[in-house]
Design a protein around this motif. Structure first.
Motif, PDB file in Angstrom:
ATOM      1  N   LYS A   1      50.686  -1.010   6.042  1.00  0.00           N
ATOM      2  CA  LYS A   1      50.162   0.228   5.047  1.00  0.00           C
ATOM      3  C   LYS A   1      50.979   1.288   5.532  1.00  0.00           C
ATOM      4  O   LYS A   1      50.839   1.308   6.733  1.00  0.00           O
ATOM      5  CB  LYS A   1      48.655   1.068   4.945  1.00  0.00           C
ATOM      6  N   CYS A   2      51.706   1.707   5.578  1.00  0.00           N
ATOM      7  CA  CYS A   2      53.026   3.036   5.266  1.00  0.00           C
ATOM      8  C   CYS A   2      52.252   3.504   6.654  1.00  0.00           C
ATOM      9  O   CYS A   2      52.652   4.655   6.956  1.00  0.00           O
ATOM     10  CB  CYS A   2      53.234   3.639   4.249  1.00  0.00           C
TER      11      CYS A   2
ATOM     12  N   ASN B   1      55.282   3.153   8.445  1.00  0.00           N
ATOM     13  CA  ASN B   1      56.223   4.220   8.353  1.00  0.00           C
ATOM     14  C   ASN B   1      55.625   5.364   7.788  1.00  0.00           C
ATOM     15  O   ASN B   1      55.613   5.134   6.585  1.00  0.00           O
ATOM     16  CB  ASN B   1      57.208   3.264   7.378  1.00  0.00           C
TER      17      ASN B   1
ATOM     18  N   CYS C   1      57.926   7.522   6.178  1.00  0.00           N
ATOM     19  CA  CYS C   1      58.680   6.906   4.663  1.00  0.00           C
ATOM     20  C   CYS C   1      59.597   6.551   4.705  1.00  0.00           C
ATOM     21  O   CYS C   1      61.201   6.370   3.749  1.00  0.00           O
ATOM     22  CB  CYS C   1      57.711   6.738   3.684  1.00  0.00           C
TER      23      CYS C   1
ATOM     24  N   CYS D   1      54.101   9.103   1.920  1.00  0.00           N
ATOM     25  CA  CYS D   1      53.313   7.345   2.138  1.00  0.00           C
ATOM     26  C   CYS D   1      51.787   7.911   1.225  1.00  0.00           C
ATOM     27  O   CYS D   1      51.602   9.565   1.252  1.00  0.00           O
ATOM     28  CB  CYS D   1      52.732   7.763   3.649  1.00  0.00           C
TER      29      CYS D   1
ATOM     30  N   SER E   1      50.677   2.492   0.158  1.00  0.00           N
ATOM     31  CA  SER E   1      52.443   1.838  -0.265  1.00  0.00           C
ATOM     32  C   SER E   1      53.650   3.111  -0.091  1.00  0.00           C
ATOM     33  O   SER E   1      53.157   4.042  -0.516  1.00  0.00           O
ATOM     34  CB  SER E   1      52.484   1.017  -1.503  1.00  0.00           C
ATOM     35  N   CYS E   2      54.266   3.162  -0.261  1.00  0.00           N
ATOM     36  CA  CYS E   2      55.378   4.159  -0.142  1.00  0.00           C
ATOM     37  C   CYS E   2      56.051   4.681  -1.788  1.00  0.00           C
ATOM     38  O   CYS E   2      56.319   3.950  -2.276  1.00  0.00           O
ATOM     39  CB  CYS E   2      57.023   4.524   0.654  1.00  0.00           C
TER      40      CYS E   2
ATOM     41  N   HIS F   1      62.282   0.489  -2.583  1.00  0.00           N
ATOM     42  CA  HIS F   1      61.075  -0.404  -0.806  1.00  0.00           C
ATOM     43  C   HIS F   1      62.181  -1.855  -0.921  1.00  0.00           C
ATOM     44  O   HIS F   1      62.946  -1.896  -1.549  1.00  0.00           O
ATOM     45  CB  HIS F   1      60.622  -0.949  -1.370  1.00  0.00           C
TER      46      HIS F   1
ATOM     47  N   SER G   1      57.031  -5.573   0.528  1.00  0.00           N
ATOM     48  CA  SER G   1      57.209  -4.262   1.499  1.00  0.00           C
ATOM     49  C   SER G   1      57.441  -3.052   1.423  1.00  0.00           C
ATOM     50  O   SER G   1      58.771  -2.625   0.992  1.00  0.00           O
ATOM     51  CB  SER G   1      58.214  -4.765   2.623  1.00  0.00           C
TER      52      SER G   1
ATOM     53  N   TYR H   1      56.249  -0.332   2.013  1.00  0.00           N
ATOM     54  CA  TYR H   1      56.297   0.989   3.116  1.00  0.00           C
ATOM     55  C   TYR H   1      57.056   1.525   3.721  1.00  0.00           C
ATOM     56  O   TYR H   1      57.784   1.443   4.629  1.00  0.00           O
ATOM     57  CB  TYR H   1      54.945   0.187   4.699  1.00  0.00           C
ATOM     58  N   ASN H   2      58.197   1.273   2.550  1.00  0.00           N
ATOM     59  CA  ASN H   2      59.641   1.919   3.449  1.00  0.00           C
ATOM     60  C   ASN H   2      60.714   2.086   2.748  1.00  0.00           C
ATOM     61  O   ASN H   2      60.048   1.815   1.427  1.00  0.00           O
ATOM     62  CB  ASN H   2      60.410   0.713   4.681  1.00  0.00           C
TER      63      ASN H   2
END
Length: 370
Positions: free
Chosen positions: A19-20, A24, A27, A33, A38-39, A47, A52, A54-55
């Motif tokens: 998880k973000c 992260n 984000c 976040c 998720s971001c 993303h 992925s 979480y960025n």
């Protein structure tokens, strides 16, 4: 073999369960976040891949898409910024008068020009980036300024509306003082009395109140939208807030346009021929400005509802946005700097003329052409 498969499954599960908030939380400084893990990436970023989330490491726009937009924004607003700066300089240099009517008109003129100056200056500053794509602006700062400009435009409109009210009041005072009520309007049916003039004075004072309240409400909605978009972590918060923001501003411009067209033109019913012509020109201009601003928000709202994720739709919305804003700024500036007198307004001789000999002429020329 079974051990290797087990390890592989564990790795896949660990990646998918990331998880973000754990890996992260900011984000990459380009998103929020969410509670879902998720971001939610800001405009211009996405993303790195579909698994992925979480960025927000990838830029969604290319220079081929953003550079023409930035160039057009500069072409539109750099000349406007120069003209507005020059006009504002002239206003402060020559607006020296102790007449009560002229002081109030000049104060309103200065406020509107200052709003236009700030708006054009910010537009020029935004020409250096597009939502943080080139790292010249932070994504959050660009986002905030982009939407603050909507509110500044609303404030400009209301400043010009107060300019209209001041002109109208000055005209009514002149009618009353010169005892010209019987010569006010040959087409007017019925006797115009002092009571008619006084009733309009009372109405004008109330006329400004709802417009001022709308500016305040517009600012509150702007703050809620901007702060919510930057900090709220609910999955559904962004689309709800964005639609609320657009719907509210559509409602505001609907009220400003139709309300002003109805009440504004109704107020000119007892004005004299030459006076009513000048005020009606300004009335038409205000109505056109409000309709253009309404169209801008309608396009943003409909485009988002139809296709909110497409890069082409986002860029197209941006193009429509800056073009319509440039038209509105030019229309507002033309009130105070008439294009038909551009040689006089752009004359270098104005730098060397004394303020005492030109203080009233500069202000009156712009007001009379409104």
């Amino acid at each position: 073999m079974q051990f290797k498969v087990l390890i592989l499954l564990l790795l896949v599960c660990s990646v998918q369960s990331q998880k973000c908030s754990d890996v992260n939380p900011k984000c990459d400084g380009r998103g929020v976040c969410l509670t879902s893990g998720s971001c939610r990436c800001f405009t211009g970023f996405e993303h790195s891949n579909s698994t992925s989330k979480y960025n927000c490491a990838i830029s969604t726009f290319t220079s081929r898409e953003t550079v023409p937009f930035l160039v057009l924004q500069g072409v539109l607003f750099v000349p406007l910024f120069i003209l507005i700066t020059w006009r504002l300089f002239l206003e402060f240099k020559f607006s020296i008068t102790k007449e009560e009517n002229q002081v109030s008109v000049q104060n309103v003129t200065k406020s509107c020009l200052i709003f236009l100056f700030v708006m054009s200056a910010l537009r020029v500053a935004l020409c250096s980036d597009y939502f943080g794509e080139y790292n010249r602006w932070s994504t959050e700062s660009y986002f905030v300024i982009w939407y603050v400009l909507d509110w500044i435009l609303q404030a400009c409109f209301c400043s010009l509306l107060f300019h209209w009210v001041e002109l109208y009041q000055a005209s009514l005072k002149a009618i009353k003082q010169q005892k010209m009520l019987q010569k006010v309007n040959s087409a007017y049916r019925g006797q115009v009395t002092i009571e008619d003039v006084l009733s309009r004075f009372t109405f004008l004072q109330k006329f400004k109140i709802p417009f001022a309240v709308l500016v305040l409400l517009g600012f509150i909605v702007l703050v809620v939208w901007v702060v919510g978009a930057l900090v709220m972590t609910s999955t559904q918060s962004y689309p709800i807030l964005y639609n609320m923001f657009n719907c509210f501003y559509v409602a505001i411009w609907l009220f400003l346009s139709f309300g002003f067209i109805f009440w504004g033109f109704r107020l000119t019913s007892i004005m004299a021929g030459k006076v009513v012509g000048k005020i009606r020109i300004l009335s038409v201009r205000l109505a056109i400005v409000s309709v253009i601003c309404l169209a801008d928000k309608m396009v943003s709202m409909i485009s988002y509802l139809v296709n909110s994720t497409s890069n082409e739709a986002k860029i197209a919305r941006s193009y429509v946005h800056i073009i319509l804003h440039a038209v509105v700024v030019l229309a507002l500036l033309e009130v105070y700097m008439p294009l038909k007198r551009w040689k006089k307004w752009l004359s270098i001789d104005l730098l060397f003329k004394s303020t005492s000999s030109n203080s009233n002429s500069i202000s009156m020329q712009s007001n009379s052409t409104a």
